[in-house]
Every structure is written in C-alpha cells, then in structure tokens.
Design a protein around this motif. Structure first.
Motif, PDB file in Angstrom:
ATOM      1  N   ASP A  19       0.862  -1.029   0.176  1.00 36.73           N
ATOM      2  CA  ASP A  19      -0.170   0.001  -0.004  1.00 36.73           C
ATOM      3  C   ASP A  19       0.962   1.254  -0.138  1.00 36.73           C
ATOM      4  O   ASP A  19       2.166   1.132   0.360  1.00 36.73           O
ATOM      5  CB  ASP A  19      -0.834   0.090   1.173  1.00 36.73           C
ATOM      6  N   ILE A  20       0.262   2.263  -0.474  1.00 38.55           N
ATOM      7  CA  ILE A  20       0.977   3.626  -0.330  1.00 38.55           C
ATOM      8  C   ILE A  20       0.292   4.538   0.280  1.00 38.55           C
ATOM      9  O   ILE A  20      -0.984   4.519   0.077  1.00 38.55           O
ATOM     10  CB  ILE A  20       1.245   4.307  -1.776  1.00 38.55           C
ATOM     11  N   LYS A  21       0.474   5.076   1.334  1.00 43.63           N
ATOM     12  CA  LYS A  21      -0.272   5.998   2.301  1.00 43.63           C
ATOM     13  C   LYS A  21       0.367   7.623   2.305  1.00 43.63           C
ATOM     14  O   LYS A  21       1.791   7.599   2.432  1.00 43.63           O
ATOM     15  CB  LYS A  21      -0.388   5.550   3.681  1.00 43.63           C
ATOM     16  N   LEU A  22      -0.514   8.476   2.369  1.00 45.16           N
ATOM     17  CA  LEU A  22       0.187   9.837   2.521  1.00 45.16           C
ATOM     18  C   LEU A  22      -0.086  10.292   4.150  1.00 45.16           C
ATOM     19  O   LEU A  22      -0.862  10.031   4.641  1.00 45.16           O
ATOM     20  CB  LEU A  22      -0.551  10.875   1.615  1.00 45.16           C
ATOM     21  N   GLY A  23       0.931  11.096   4.441  1.00 39.03           N
ATOM     22  CA  GLY A  23       0.808  11.467   5.859  1.00 39.03           C
ATOM     23  C   GLY A  23      -0.411  12.571   6.168  1.00 39.03           C
ATOM     24  O   GLY A  23      -0.782  12.494   7.275  1.00 39.03           O
ATOM     25  N   ASP A  24      -0.861  13.237   4.975  1.00 38.49           N
ATOM     26  CA  ASP A  24      -1.700  14.183   5.247  1.00 38.49           C
ATOM     27  C   ASP A  24      -3.115  13.830   4.680  1.00 38.49           C
ATOM     28  O   ASP A  24      -3.064  13.422   3.563  1.00 38.49           O
ATOM     29  CB  ASP A  24      -1.284  15.540   4.699  1.00 38.49           C
ATOM     30  N   ALA A  25      -3.889  13.608   5.879  1.00 42.03           N
ATOM     31  CA  ALA A  25      -5.137  12.836   5.178  1.00 42.03           C
ATOM     32  C   ALA A  25      -5.961  13.922   4.361  1.00 42.03           C
ATOM     33  O   ALA A  25      -6.857  13.353   3.277  1.00 42.03           O
ATOM     34  CB  ALA A  25      -6.082  12.643   6.449  1.00 42.03           C
ATOM     35  N   HIS A  26      -5.831  15.117   4.582  1.00 38.82           N
ATOM     36  CA  HIS A  26      -6.444  16.165   3.717  1.00 38.82           C
ATOM     37  C   HIS A  26      -6.146  16.064   2.176  1.00 38.82           C
ATOM     38  O   HIS A  26      -6.899  16.000   1.362  1.00 38.82           O
ATOM     39  CB  HIS A  26      -6.459  17.395   4.169  1.00 38.82           C
ATOM     40  N   ILE A  27      -4.886  15.940   2.085  1.00 41.89           N
ATOM     41  CA  ILE A  27      -4.203  15.674   0.756  1.00 41.89           C
ATOM     42  C   ILE A  27      -4.725  14.592   0.050  1.00 41.89           C
ATOM     43  O   ILE A  27      -5.091  14.438  -0.990  1.00 41.89           O
ATOM     44  CB  ILE A  27      -2.584  16.037   0.721  1.00 41.89           C
ATOM     45  N   GLU A  28      -4.605  13.499   0.982  1.00 41.07           N
ATOM     46  CA  GLU A  28      -4.910  12.219   0.535  1.00 41.07           C
ATOM     47  C   GLU A  28      -6.509  12.286  -0.216  1.00 41.07           C
ATOM     48  O   GLU A  28      -7.040  11.548  -1.095  1.00 41.07           O
ATOM     49  CB  GLU A  28      -4.856  11.190   1.506  1.00 41.07           C
ATOM     50  N   LYS A  29      -7.280  12.870   0.868  1.00 42.46           N
ATOM     51  CA  LYS A  29      -8.740  12.773   0.438  1.00 42.46           C
ATOM     52  C   LYS A  29      -8.707  13.797  -0.927  1.00 42.46           C
ATOM     53  O   LYS A  29      -9.610  13.214  -1.841  1.00 42.46           O
ATOM     54  CB  LYS A  29      -9.567  13.578   1.492  1.00 42.46           C
ATOM     55  N   MET A  30      -8.177  14.864  -0.978  1.00 41.66           N
ATOM     56  CA  MET A  30      -8.233  15.498  -2.070  1.00 41.66           C
ATOM     57  C   MET A  30      -7.749  14.579  -3.351  1.00 41.66           C
ATOM     58  O   MET A  30      -8.219  14.755  -4.700  1.00 41.66           O
ATOM     59  CB  MET A  30      -7.149  16.689  -2.076  1.00 41.66           C
ATOM     60  N   LEU A  31      -6.466  14.075  -3.023  1.00 40.99           N
ATOM     61  CA  LEU A  31      -6.193  13.149  -4.190  1.00 40.99           C
ATOM     62  C   LEU A  31      -7.033  12.084  -4.715  1.00 40.99           C
ATOM     63  O   LEU A  31      -7.297  11.884  -5.875  1.00 40.99           O
ATOM     64  CB  LEU A  31      -4.782  12.595  -3.874  1.00 40.99           C
ATOM     65  N   ILE A  32      -7.692  11.468  -3.525  1.00 41.32           N
ATOM     66  CA  ILE A  32      -8.877  10.442  -3.805  1.00 41.32           C
ATOM     67  C   ILE A  32      -9.840  11.077  -4.808  1.00 41.32           C
ATOM     68  O   ILE A  32     -10.295  10.448  -5.560  1.00 41.32           O
ATOM     69  CB  ILE A  32      -9.209   9.923  -2.625  1.00 41.32           C
ATOM     70  N   GLN A  33     -10.340  12.576  -4.475  1.00 39.38           N
ATOM     71  CA  GLN A  33     -11.362  13.040  -4.885  1.00 39.38           C
ATOM     72  C   GLN A  33     -10.957  13.570  -6.466  1.00 39.38           C
ATOM     73  O   GLN A  33     -11.765  13.281  -7.562  1.00 39.38           O
ATOM     74  CB  GLN A  33     -11.742  14.311  -4.208  1.00 39.38           C
ATOM     75  N   ALA A  34      -9.614  13.852  -6.622  1.00 38.99           N
ATOM     76  CA  ALA A  34      -9.123  14.153  -7.903  1.00 38.99           C
ATOM     77  C   ALA A  34      -9.034  12.648  -8.781  1.00 38.99           C
ATOM     78  O   ALA A  34      -9.524  12.798  -9.874  1.00 38.99           O
ATOM     79  CB  ALA A  34      -7.941  14.527  -7.961  1.00 38.99           C
ATOM     80  N   GLN A  35      -8.840  11.710  -8.154  1.00 40.68           N
ATOM     81  CA  GLN A  35      -8.801  10.508  -8.912  1.00 40.68           C
ATOM     82  C   GLN A  35     -10.170  10.057  -9.312  1.00 40.68           C
ATOM     83  O   GLN A  35     -10.288   9.612 -10.208  1.00 40.68           O
ATOM     84  CB  GLN A  35      -8.186   9.364  -7.975  1.00 40.68           C
ATOM     85  N   GLN A  36     -11.144  10.287  -8.502  1.00 39.77           N
ATOM     86  CA  GLN A  36     -12.509   9.932  -8.847  1.00 39.77           C
ATOM     87  C   GLN A  36     -13.070  10.847  -9.967  1.00 39.77           C
ATOM     88  O   GLN A  36     -13.829  10.414 -10.563  1.00 39.77           O
ATOM     89  CB  GLN A  36     -13.387  10.156  -7.383  1.00 39.77           C
ATOM     90  N   ASP A  37     -12.633  12.312  -9.786  1.00 42.90           N
ATOM     91  CA  ASP A  37     -13.051  13.023 -10.625  1.00 42.90           C
ATOM     92  C   ASP A  37     -12.394  12.574 -12.245  1.00 42.90           C
ATOM     93  O   ASP A  37     -13.270  12.573 -13.084  1.00 42.90           O
ATOM     94  CB  ASP A  37     -12.583  14.610 -10.555  1.00 42.90           C
ATOM     95  N   VAL A  38     -11.263  12.352 -12.045  1.00 44.99           N
ATOM     96  CA  VAL A  38     -10.344  11.698 -13.343  1.00 44.99           C
ATOM     97  C   VAL A  38     -11.260  10.326 -13.921  1.00 44.99           C
ATOM     98  O   VAL A  38     -11.561  10.480 -14.895  1.00 44.99           O
ATOM     99  CB  VAL A  38      -8.993  11.382 -12.894  1.00 44.99           C
ATOM    100  N   ILE A  39     -11.382   9.657 -13.182  1.00 42.44           N
ATOM    101  CA  ILE A  39     -12.282   8.423 -13.167  1.00 42.44           C
ATOM    102  C   ILE A  39     -13.666   8.713 -13.902  1.00 42.44           C
ATOM    103  O   ILE A  39     -14.013   8.268 -14.834  1.00 42.44           O
ATOM    104  CB  ILE A  39     -12.322   7.462 -12.160  1.00 42.44           C
ATOM    105  N   THR A  40     -14.260   9.658 -13.113  1.00 39.43           N
ATOM    106  CA  THR A  40     -15.345  10.206 -13.550  1.00 39.43           C
ATOM    107  C   THR A  40     -15.419  10.854 -15.204  1.00 39.43           C
ATOM    108  O   THR A  40     -16.263  10.267 -15.994  1.00 39.43           O
ATOM    109  CB  THR A  40     -16.220  11.140 -12.667  1.00 39.43           C
ATOM    110  N   GLN A  41     -14.454  11.502 -15.218  1.00 44.67           N
ATOM    111  CA  GLN A  41     -14.348  12.215 -16.485  1.00 44.67           C
ATOM    112  C   GLN A  41     -13.716  11.298 -17.663  1.00 44.67           C
ATOM    113  O   GLN A  41     -14.409  11.115 -18.604  1.00 44.67           O
ATOM    114  CB  GLN A  41     -13.132  13.336 -16.470  1.00 44.67           C
ATOM    115  N   ASN A  42     -12.975  10.078 -17.298  1.00 42.63           N
ATOM    116  CA  ASN A  42     -12.473   9.121 -18.373  1.00 42.63           C
ATOM    117  C   ASN A  42     -13.888   8.414 -18.420  1.00 42.63           C
ATOM    118  O   ASN A  42     -14.108   8.009 -19.674  1.00 42.63           O
ATOM    119  CB  ASN A  42     -11.370   8.238 -17.545  1.00 42.63           C
ATOM    120  N   LEU A  43     -14.551   7.973 -17.580  1.00 39.48           N
ATOM    121  CA  LEU A  43     -15.800   7.313 -17.651  1.00 39.48           C
ATOM    122  C   LEU A  43     -16.932   7.931 -18.761  1.00 39.48           C
ATOM    123  O   LEU A  43     -17.350   7.469 -19.524  1.00 39.48           O
ATOM    124  CB  LEU A  43     -16.555   6.932 -16.645  1.00 39.48           C
TER     125      LEU A  43
END
Length: 249
Positions: free
Chosen positions: A48-72
C-alpha cells in the motif's frame, strides 16, 4: 520526477520500476544488485501507499474519482460517438445504396428513352423514305403517263392529219367530179343549136310546146334536172318561155 497525482495513482509500478528496473522483451526485470555484499533484489512486494496528510489524500482520492468520472464520461462519449459514427456510416451506406439504386434506375430509364427515341426516329426515317420512294414512283408513273399521253396525242394528231388529208383529197376529187359534171352539162347544153331554138320559136300554141317537151324528155338527164328546169334555161328570152312558165304553174 513525478507529480503527486501521477505517483499516487501509479506509485506501485513506479517503485517497482525504480527498484527492479524496466522489464525487457521477455518481461523480466534485471533486479537491483548491491555490490557491497553482492546481493541482488529480484522482486519487490508493495502492499500500500499512504500519505501522511489525510486532507491531501482525500483531495487526491477526490481528484482520482473526478478523473475516473471524466474518463468514464469521455469513454461513454467516445462510445456514443463511435455508435453515432457507425450509425451514420450505416445510414450513409443505406442512402448511398438508395442513391445508387435511383441512379441505376434513372440510367436504365434514360437508356430505355434513348432506345424508344431511336426506334421512333428509325420509324420516322423509314416512313419518310417510304413516302419519298412512293412519291418518286408516282412521279415516275406520272412521267410515263405523260409520255404515253403525249404519244397517244401524237398518234391521234397524226391520225387526224391523215384523216384531214384524206378528207381534203376526197373533197378535191368530189370538186373535180362536180366540175366534170358541170363541164359535161355545159357541153350538152352548148350542143343544142340555135337553129333548134329558132324552130321552137315558130310554134305558136301551148299544145305544140307540150309536144316539144314530151319529145325532148330525154334532155332531163342533163345535170340531174327536171324537164321544166332544162326548158326554162333553154327557152329563156324566147316567146315560148311565157307559155312554159304558165303551163308549169
């Protein structure tokens, strides 16, 4: 070398490529050699890969979701575009096929019209040729008829001229005959002598004149005239002319 989004999205592969190296054509990695102890790392297991900043991780997850949504969404639009493209391609093919069919039908109709026109022109030319030949034959026949009529007229004219010539000849002959008869009558009349006329003048009555007329009845043959006519011409100017005329009446 990598931004946080790329690393967070593909960190495991980046770490494996960094530690073990890129796979070759046989899909084998060279591994990591430690020259200090001649040890080689041939595989890496990353959980696994974990980020120390949960807020940044959440933003990255949201960004990934947006990217996935956009890609979809992009994939969905691509699929819709592909479907639309294929549908329109099929429609174009259908329309092209219909257009080809119509073009073929028009071409066949045009050929049929051209053939009909050619047949009509051929019939018209044949009729015109036939009429021309018929007129030419009629003209030739008329010319022959005119020649025949001219020949017949010439024959009739020649025949008429011959008949006229014969009639003139007969007339001349008849005139000659009449002239001969007249000359004969004149000669016969001249044969009566003046002495005969003087002897007739000596008769003094009607009975004697009648006897003379009876006795000279053969003179009636002169010129086809009657006895009275002959005596009238013979005794004209004598004393017996009055007696003869009174007796005739």
């Amino acid at each position: 070398r990598y931004n946080i989004m790329d690393f967070y999205a593909n960190g495991i592969n980046i770490i494996r490529d960094t530690v073990l190296g890129l796979p070759n054509e046989q899909n084998k990695r060279p591994g990591k050699l430690f020259s200090e102890n001649n040890m080689r790392i041939y595989d890496v297991e990353i959980f696994d890969i974990k980020l120390g900043d949960a807020h940044i991780e959440k933003m990255l997850i949201q960004a990934q979701q947006d990217v996935i949504t956009q890609n979809l969404g992009i994939r969905a639009e691509k699929r819709r575009l592909l479907l639309t493209t294929e549908t329109e391609s099929i429609n174009r093919s259908v329309m092209q096929s219909k257009a080809d069919t119509q073009s073929l039908a028009l071409s066949l109709a045009k050929k049929e019209i051209e053939l009909t026109l050619q047949n009509s022109l051929a019939r018209i030319e044949a009729d015109a040729k036939s009429r021309s030949e018929s007129l030419e034959a009629e003209l030739n026949a008329q010319s022959h008829l005119e020649k025949i009529n001219a020949t017949e007229l010439s024959i009739v004219k020649s025949k008429g001229e011959v008949e006229i010539a014969l009639a003139e000849l007969h007339l001349q002959q008849r005139l000659l005959e009449l002239k001969a008869e007249v000359d004969a009558t004149v000669s016969k009349a001249a044969a009566v002598s003046p002495n005969l006329i003087a002897a007739l003048q000596s008769f003094s009555n009607r009975a004697l004149a009648e006897k003379v007329a009876v006795s000279m009845s053969p003179l009636s043959i002169l010129g086809g005239k009657s006895v009275a006519d002959v005596f009238s011409s013979l005794l004209k100017g004598t004393i017996l002319s009055d007696v003869l005329e009174h007796d005739v009446e």
